[in-house]
Design an enzyme around this catalytic site. Structure first.
Site, PDB file in Angstrom:
ATOM      1  N   ASP A   1       0.839  -1.204   0.000  1.00  0.00           N
ATOM      2  CA  ASP A   1       0.000   0.000   0.000  1.00  0.00           C
ATOM      3  C   ASP A   1       0.872   1.252   0.000  1.00  0.00           C
ATOM      4  OD1 ASP A   1      -2.334   1.437  -0.010  1.00  0.00           O
ATOM      5  OD2 ASP A   1      -2.654   1.301   2.157  1.00  0.00           O
TER       6      ASP A   1
ATOM      7  N   HIS B   1       2.909   3.067  -8.829  1.00  0.00           N
ATOM      8  CA  HIS B   1       2.724   1.642  -9.133  1.00  0.00           C
ATOM      9  C   HIS B   1       3.953   1.100  -9.872  1.00  0.00           C
ATOM     10  CE1 HIS B   1      -1.260   2.019  -7.626  1.00  0.00           C
ATOM     11  NE2 HIS B   1      -1.749   2.699  -8.657  1.00  0.00           N
TER      12      HIS B   1
ATOM     13  N   LEU C   1      10.622 -20.890  -4.470  1.00  0.00           N
ATOM     14  CA  LEU C   1       9.697 -19.992  -3.769  1.00  0.00           C
ATOM     15  C   LEU C   1       8.427 -19.959  -4.607  1.00  0.00           C
ATOM     16  CD1 LEU C   1       9.063 -17.443  -1.833  1.00  0.00           C
ATOM     17  CD2 LEU C   1       9.931 -16.076  -3.719  1.00  0.00           C
TER      18      LEU C   1
HETATM   19  C1  FPP Z   1      -1.769   0.152  -3.387  1.00  0.00           C
HETATM   20  O1  FPP Z   1      -1.327   1.490  -3.409  1.00  0.00           O
HETATM   21  C2  FPP Z   1      -1.244  -0.600  -4.516  1.00  0.00           C
HETATM   22  C3  FPP Z   1      -2.004  -1.172  -5.497  1.00  0.00           C
HETATM   23  C4  FPP Z   1      -3.467  -1.103  -5.539  1.00  0.00           C
HETATM   24  C5  FPP Z   1      -1.410  -1.892  -6.609  1.00  0.00           C
HETATM   25  C6  FPP Z   1      -0.158  -2.651  -6.306  1.00  0.00           C
HETATM   26  C7  FPP Z   1       0.567  -2.780  -7.574  1.00  0.00           C
HETATM   27  C8  FPP Z   1       1.912  -2.799  -7.696  1.00  0.00           C
HETATM   28  C9  FPP Z   1       2.873  -2.833  -6.592  1.00  0.00           C
HETATM   29  C10 FPP Z   1       2.516  -2.755  -9.032  1.00  0.00           C
HETATM   30  C11 FPP Z   1       2.099  -3.846  -9.920  1.00  0.00           C
HETATM   31  C12 FPP Z   1       2.355  -5.152  -9.350  1.00  0.00           C
HETATM   32  C13 FPP Z   1       2.786  -6.185 -10.032  1.00  0.00           C
HETATM   33  C14 FPP Z   1       2.913  -7.466  -9.303  1.00  0.00           C
HETATM   34  C15 FPP Z   1       3.185  -6.133 -11.431  1.00  0.00           C
HETATM   35  P1  FPP Z   1      -2.430   2.608  -3.530  1.00  0.00           P
HETATM   36  O2  FPP Z   1      -2.640   2.892  -4.970  1.00  0.00           O
HETATM   37  O3  FPP Z   1      -3.656   2.202  -2.790  1.00  0.00           O
HETATM   38  O4  FPP Z   1      -1.729   3.826  -2.827  1.00  0.00           O
HETATM   39  P2  FPP Z   1      -2.422   4.902  -1.885  1.00  0.00           P
HETATM   40  O5  FPP Z   1      -2.940   4.159  -0.687  1.00  0.00           O
HETATM   41  O6  FPP Z   1      -1.292   5.820  -1.531  1.00  0.00           O
HETATM   42  O7  FPP Z   1      -3.503   5.564  -2.675  1.00  0.00           O
END
Ligand code: FPP
Length: 275
Positions: free
Chosen positions: A37, A54, A148
């Site tokens: 997050d 992201h 893994l």
């Molecule tokens: C949460 O941060 C993150 C996500 C909803 C997406 C996670 C995706 C990645 C780490 C990249 C893609 C992953 C792969 C495996 C290719 P948020 O957007 O909720 O951030 P915020 O809480 O600051 O709004």
């Protein structure tokens, strides 16, 4: 075993020593689950739009996957896209899907060469067809690997998982294959999308929120929780080691009393105390 090269960085001697210390210090979690997050806020603090966060988050995925494999962690489950994430603006959703396809394209061979098995849980059929194809390709390519298991939760929610399990069990009852009385913890676990993997020992959430956010609701019953304020794109192996150190200090009692607590108390004494 050949050195792991997911990050394309040779492992430093100090990192090797840190890992050796961690392995010697106590039991490692067999299964680590992570709520990644804070990508959006990370980008915003840098004056960028959320997708930059992201994209930067993928580097953390690589670093954490590599360090888990080096340490000997057996399962790593990452919450990459929740059922609720479909409600985000379509440009962000499309960007995340493109990032997923590009990351899988770039990493597939690398995962395979490093003996990492890739899998997913969630409603994969809701993802765009090109994502589904890529996921299938990488899953097939790496299916026999055993170093893994990297599992991405995509279009996933804990309530969906439990609902699906309940539906399957209801069908088995209707068909006369099981009786309602046969339904217990382990039968429910074996009908979840995580049936083949142990429950997480350690659940990490980045960005400082104190929530489970509909992640592995059933499976996290006895997982140790580690919450850090660090945003996901800044969460790298040194902080993973801190989380594992914290895990190694926990006294996991599973609702029982501390091991070695033997003081016998008579029921007369208990009755006196509570009366
Ligand atoms: C949460 O941060 C993150 C996500 C909803 C997406 C996670 C995706 C990645 C780490 C990249 C893609 C992953 C792969 C495996 C290719 P948020 O957007 O909720 O951030 P915020 O809480 O600051 O709004």
């Amino acid at each position: 075993m050949k050195p792991l090269t997911l990050t394309n960085n040779a492992q430093s001697d100090s990192d090797k020593r840190n890992q050796e210390k961690l392995v010697a210090a106590g039991e490692l979690p067999r299964h680590i689950a992570i709520i990644m997050d804070g990508n959006g806020r990370w980008a915003q603090t840098k004056g960028n739009i959320r997708i930059h966060g992201h994209k930067a988050g993928v580097d953390s995925v690589r670093d954490i996957t590599e360090s888990c494999a080096q340490l000997g962690v057996e399962h790593l489950t990452l919450y990459a896209f929740s059922t609720e994430n479909w409600n985000r603006p379509s440009a962000e959703v499309n960007g995340l899907m493109k990032l997923l396809v590009a990351s899988l394209r770039d990493e597939a061979e690398n995962l395979h060469e490093n003996n990492i098995r890739f899998s997913t849980i969630g409603q994969i059929e809701r993802l765009p067809v090109n994502c589904q194809k890529k996921i299938q390709e990488v899953t097939d390519l790496t299916k026999d690997n055993d170093r893994l298991q990297l599992c991405l939760a995509l279009s996933y929610s804990g309530r969906w998982d439990i609902t699906e399990a309940v539906k399957k069990l209801a069908v088995e009852v209707r068909n006369g294959n099981i009786n309602p009385e046969d339904i217990d913890d382990s039968l429910i676990s074996s009908h979840l999308s995580t049936a083949d993997i142990p429950d997480p020992d350690l659940i990490i959430r980045t960005s400082g929120e104190f929530r489970i956010s509909n992640f592995l609701l059933w499976q996290l019953a006895y997982s140790e929780l580690y919450i850090t304020k660090t945003y996901w794109p800044d969460f790298k192996r040194d902080e993973l080691y801190e989380a594992i150190k914290s895990f190694q200090k926990r006294d996991r009692r599973y609702g029982e009393v501390k091991k070695g607590y033997t003081k016998a108390i008579s029921s007369t004494v208990i009755n006196q105390i509570i009366s």
